[in-house]
Design a protein around this motif. Structure first.
Motif, PDB file in Angstrom:
ATOM      1  N   ILE A 108      87.946 105.062   3.276  1.00  0.00           N
ATOM      2  CA  ILE A 108      86.546 104.617   3.238  1.00  0.00           C
ATOM      3  C   ILE A 108      85.618 105.776   3.617  1.00  0.00           C
ATOM      4  CG2 ILE A 108      84.843 103.148   4.378  1.00  0.00           C
ATOM      5  CD1 ILE A 108      87.067 100.970   4.435  1.00  0.00           C
ATOM      6  N   ASP A 109      85.961 106.477   4.686  1.00  0.00           N
ATOM      7  CA  ASP A 109      85.127 107.593   5.145  1.00  0.00           C
ATOM      8  C   ASP A 109      84.975 108.677   4.079  1.00  0.00           C
ATOM      9  OD1 ASP A 109      84.913 106.234   7.539  1.00  0.00           O
ATOM     10  OD2 ASP A 109      86.344 107.543   8.611  1.00  0.00           O
ATOM     11  N   HIS A 110      86.003 108.882   3.277  1.00  0.00           N
ATOM     12  CA  HIS A 110      85.980 109.917   2.237  1.00  0.00           C
ATOM     13  C   HIS A 110      85.595 109.351   0.868  1.00  0.00           C
ATOM     14  CE1 HIS A 110      87.646 113.439   4.364  1.00  0.00           C
ATOM     15  NE2 HIS A 110      88.142 112.515   5.160  1.00  0.00           N
ATOM     16  N   PHE A 111      85.257 108.068   0.836  1.00  0.00           N
ATOM     17  CA  PHE A 111      84.982 107.372  -0.415  1.00  0.00           C
ATOM     18  C   PHE A 111      86.092 107.705  -1.426  1.00  0.00           C
ATOM     19  CE2 PHE A 111      82.651 106.217  -4.311  1.00  0.00           C
ATOM     20  CZ  PHE A 111      82.333 104.911  -3.953  1.00  0.00           C
ATOM     21  N   SER A 112      87.314 107.465  -0.994  1.00  0.00           N
ATOM     22  CA  SER A 112      88.506 107.845  -1.758  1.00  0.00           C
ATOM     23  C   SER A 112      88.890 106.800  -2.786  1.00  0.00           C
ATOM     24  CB  SER A 112      89.671 108.064  -0.791  1.00  0.00           C
ATOM     25  OG  SER A 112      89.385 109.070   0.121  1.00  0.00           O
ATOM     26  N   PHE A 113      87.951 106.398  -3.561  1.00  0.00           N
ATOM     27  CA  PHE A 113      88.208 105.444  -4.632  1.00  0.00           C
ATOM     28  C   PHE A 113      86.969 105.407  -5.503  1.00  0.00           C
ATOM     29  CE2 PHE A 113      86.970 103.404  -0.692  1.00  0.00           C
ATOM     30  CZ  PHE A 113      85.739 102.865  -1.036  1.00  0.00           C
ATOM     31  N   GLN A 114      87.146 105.000  -6.728  1.00  0.00           N
ATOM     32  CA  GLN A 114      86.003 104.719  -7.583  1.00  0.00           C
ATOM     33  C   GLN A 114      86.096 103.261  -7.979  1.00  0.00           C
ATOM     34  OE1 GLN A 114      85.080 107.622 -10.624  1.00  0.00           O
ATOM     35  NE2 GLN A 114      85.605 109.273  -9.249  1.00  0.00           N
ATOM     36  N   CYS A 115      86.977 102.956  -8.906  1.00  0.00           N
ATOM     37  CA  CYS A 115      87.131 101.541  -9.260  1.00  0.00           C
ATOM     38  C   CYS A 115      87.958 100.804  -8.219  1.00  0.00           C
ATOM     39  CB  CYS A 115      87.735 101.391 -10.651  1.00  0.00           C
ATOM     40  SG  CYS A 115      89.525 101.641 -10.741  1.00  0.00           S
ATOM     41  N   GLY A 116      88.820 101.520  -7.479  1.00  0.00           N
ATOM     42  CA  GLY A 116      89.621 100.931  -6.411  1.00  0.00           C
ATOM     43  C   GLY A 116      90.925 100.307  -6.866  1.00  0.00           C
ATOM     44  N   TYR A 117      91.185 100.313  -8.155  1.00  0.00           N
ATOM     45  CA  TYR A 117      92.367  99.619  -8.650  1.00  0.00           C
ATOM     46  C   TYR A 117      93.662 100.233  -8.129  1.00  0.00           C
ATOM     47  CZ  TYR A 117      94.728  96.320 -11.614  1.00  0.00           C
ATOM     48  OH  TYR A 117      95.482  95.268 -12.040  1.00  0.00           O
ATOM     49  N   CYS A 118      93.737 101.540  -8.084  1.00  0.00           N
ATOM     50  CA  CYS A 118      94.965 102.212  -7.649  1.00  0.00           C
ATOM     51  C   CYS A 118      95.040 102.368  -6.130  1.00  0.00           C
ATOM     52  CB  CYS A 118      95.081 103.574  -8.307  1.00  0.00           C
ATOM     53  SG  CYS A 118      93.774 104.731  -7.814  1.00  0.00           S
ATOM     54  N   THR A 119      93.952 102.064  -5.433  1.00  0.00           N
ATOM     55  CA  THR A 119      93.861 102.322  -3.999  1.00  0.00           C
ATOM     56  C   THR A 119      94.988 101.684  -3.181  1.00  0.00           C
ATOM     57  OG1 THR A 119      91.471 102.604  -4.207  1.00  0.00           O
ATOM     58  CG2 THR A 119      92.348 102.259  -1.989  1.00  0.00           C
ATOM     59  N   PRO A 120      95.342 100.408  -3.398  1.00  0.00           N
ATOM     60  CA  PRO A 120      96.438  99.848  -2.598  1.00  0.00           C
ATOM     61  C   PRO A 120      97.745 100.635  -2.722  1.00  0.00           C
ATOM     62  CG  PRO A 120      95.239  98.096  -3.674  1.00  0.00           C
ATOM     63  CD  PRO A 120      94.726  99.392  -4.252  1.00  0.00           C
ATOM     64  N   GLY A 121      98.045 101.119  -3.909  1.00  0.00           N
ATOM     65  CA  GLY A 121      99.253 101.919  -4.096  1.00  0.00           C
ATOM     66  C   GLY A 121      99.161 103.261  -3.391  1.00  0.00           C
ATOM     67  N   PHE A 122      97.985 103.883  -3.451  1.00  0.00           N
ATOM     68  CA  PHE A 122      97.783 105.142  -2.742  1.00  0.00           C
ATOM     69  C   PHE A 122      97.868 104.939  -1.230  1.00  0.00           C
ATOM     70  CE2 PHE A 122      96.209 107.169  -6.616  1.00  0.00           C
ATOM     71  CZ  PHE A 122      96.588 108.496  -6.434  1.00  0.00           C
ATOM     72  N   VAL A 123      97.322 103.838  -0.727  1.00  0.00           N
ATOM     73  CA  VAL A 123      97.408 103.549   0.710  1.00  0.00           C
ATOM     74  C   VAL A 123      98.873 103.408   1.115  1.00  0.00           C
ATOM     75  CG1 VAL A 123      96.922 101.829   2.501  1.00  0.00           C
ATOM     76  CG2 VAL A 123      95.105 102.558   0.947  1.00  0.00           C
ATOM     77  N   ALA A 124      99.650 102.693   0.308  1.00  0.00           N
ATOM     78  CA  ALA A 124     101.077 102.530   0.613  1.00  0.00           C
ATOM     79  C   ALA A 124     101.790 103.877   0.596  1.00  0.00           C
ATOM     80  CB  ALA A 124     101.723 101.566  -0.383  1.00  0.00           C
ATOM     81  N   GLY A 125     101.545 104.684  -0.436  1.00  0.00           N
ATOM     82  CA  GLY A 125     102.182 105.995  -0.527  1.00  0.00           C
ATOM     83  C   GLY A 125     101.793 106.897   0.631  1.00  0.00           C
ATOM     84  N   ALA A 126     100.520 106.884   0.986  1.00  0.00           N
ATOM     85  CA  ALA A 126     100.042 107.703   2.104  1.00  0.00           C
ATOM     86  C   ALA A 126     100.643 107.220   3.418  1.00  0.00           C
ATOM     87  CB  ALA A 126      98.516 107.669   2.160  1.00  0.00           C
ATOM     88  N   THR A 127     100.777 105.918   3.565  1.00  0.00           N
ATOM     89  CA  THR A 127     101.370 105.350   4.782  1.00  0.00           C
ATOM     90  C   THR A 127     102.807 105.807   4.943  1.00  0.00           C
ATOM     91  OG1 THR A 127      99.895 103.442   4.698  1.00  0.00           O
ATOM     92  CG2 THR A 127     101.945 103.186   5.957  1.00  0.00           C
ATOM     93  N   VAL A 128     103.565 105.772   3.864  1.00  0.00           N
ATOM     94  CA  VAL A 128     104.964 106.224   3.913  1.00  0.00           C
ATOM     95  C   VAL A 128     105.023 107.720   4.226  1.00  0.00           C
ATOM     96  CG1 VAL A 128     107.052 106.576   2.522  1.00  0.00           C
ATOM     97  CG2 VAL A 128     105.844 104.371   2.448  1.00  0.00           C
ATOM     98  N   PHE A 129     104.149 108.492   3.594  1.00  0.00           N
ATOM     99  CA  PHE A 129     104.111 109.937   3.857  1.00  0.00           C
ATOM    100  C   PHE A 129     103.803 110.213   5.325  1.00  0.00           C
ATOM    101  CE2 PHE A 129     101.307 113.718   4.255  1.00  0.00           C
ATOM    102  CZ  PHE A 129     102.268 114.698   4.030  1.00  0.00           C
ATOM    103  N   LEU A 130     102.758 109.562   5.843  1.00  0.00           N
ATOM    104  CA  LEU A 130     102.377 109.778   7.237  1.00  0.00           C
ATOM    105  C   LEU A 130     103.455 109.298   8.199  1.00  0.00           C
ATOM    106  CD1 LEU A 130      98.637 108.797   6.839  1.00  0.00           C
ATOM    107  CD2 LEU A 130      99.511 111.109   7.325  1.00  0.00           C
ATOM    108  N   ASP A 131     104.113 108.193   7.864  1.00  0.00           N
ATOM    109  CA  ASP A 131     105.213 107.701   8.686  1.00  0.00           C
ATOM    110  C   ASP A 131     106.336 108.739   8.757  1.00  0.00           C
ATOM    111  OD1 ASP A 131     106.618 105.519  10.166  1.00  0.00           O
ATOM    112  OD2 ASP A 131     107.988 105.662   8.449  1.00  0.00           O
ATOM    113  N   GLY A 132     106.599 109.401   7.655  1.00  0.00           N
ATOM    114  CA  GLY A 132     107.621 110.441   7.620  1.00  0.00           C
ATOM    115  C   GLY A 132     107.267 111.634   8.497  1.00  0.00           C
TER     116      GLY A 132
END
Length: 181
Positions: A108-132
């Motif tokens: 949200i802070d980086h306005f990291s979406f436009q249409c937002g459709y892919c955002t949930p998948g990116f959040v999941a991928g980023a979460t897994v990356f950060l968890d690693g």
């Protein structure tokens, strides 16, 4: 003709669901949408290529991986634990939002979406990356390439990649122990 059904039990966002009778061939994304009313996970290509449908799979040892719900059947997740986009944030006892996850807030802070459709998948991928990164920190000099590698398979048709990557970079850099010099 009737559909063959089997019992399914799965933990979603910390809550045990089931056993519930579910058609054997039902994709997990349909189960999420139709059986548990969790519609934040998006159906994109239907072939597991775009990663819009990605959720976080939590393994018994606490590690996480990405799982694509459009190509994996609901029964693949039998007796497993997953986190959808809805489960990333913290809620109070009444179900009211208390706090977004660090990656959601950074998006949200980086306005990291436009249409937002892919955002949930990116959040999941980023979460897994950060968890690693909790288990295996990355050198500061390699952080950007590590983020690109981790999120490389996620497709954003609006081409918001730079903002996604900047948000992930911010969380990695601001979380002690994730990045080493």
């Amino acid at each position: 003709m009737s559909l063959e059904k089997q019992a399914l039990t799965v933990t979603i966002n910390g809550k045990k669901i089931g056993p519930v009778e579910v058609p054997v061939a039902m994709p997990m994304i349909d189960f999420l949408h139709e059986y548990v009313n969790l519609t934040g996970t998006r159906f994109g290509c239907g072939q597991g290529v775009c990663h819009a449908c990605t959720i976080v799979e939590v393994h018994p040892d606490g590690t996480t991986t990405e799982s694509r719900t459009c190509v994996l059947g609901a029964h693949y997740f039998n007796n497993k634990s997953i986190i959808t986009i809805e489960g990333q944030a913290k809620y109070d006892k009444l179900g009211q939002l208390e706090q977004l996850s660090p990656i959601q807030q950074a998006f949200i802070d980086h306005f990291s979406f436009q249409c937002g459709y892919c955002t949930p998948g990116f959040v999941a991928g980023a979460t897994v990356f950060l968890d690693g990164l909790k288990r295996q920190p990355v050198k500061r000099a390699n952080l950007e390439s590590a983020i690109e590698l981790a999120l490389n398979d996620h497709i954003c048709r609006c081409t918001g990649y730079v903002r996604y990557y900047e948000a992930v970079k911010e969380v990695a850099l601001s979380t002690p122990g994730y990045v080493i010099d």
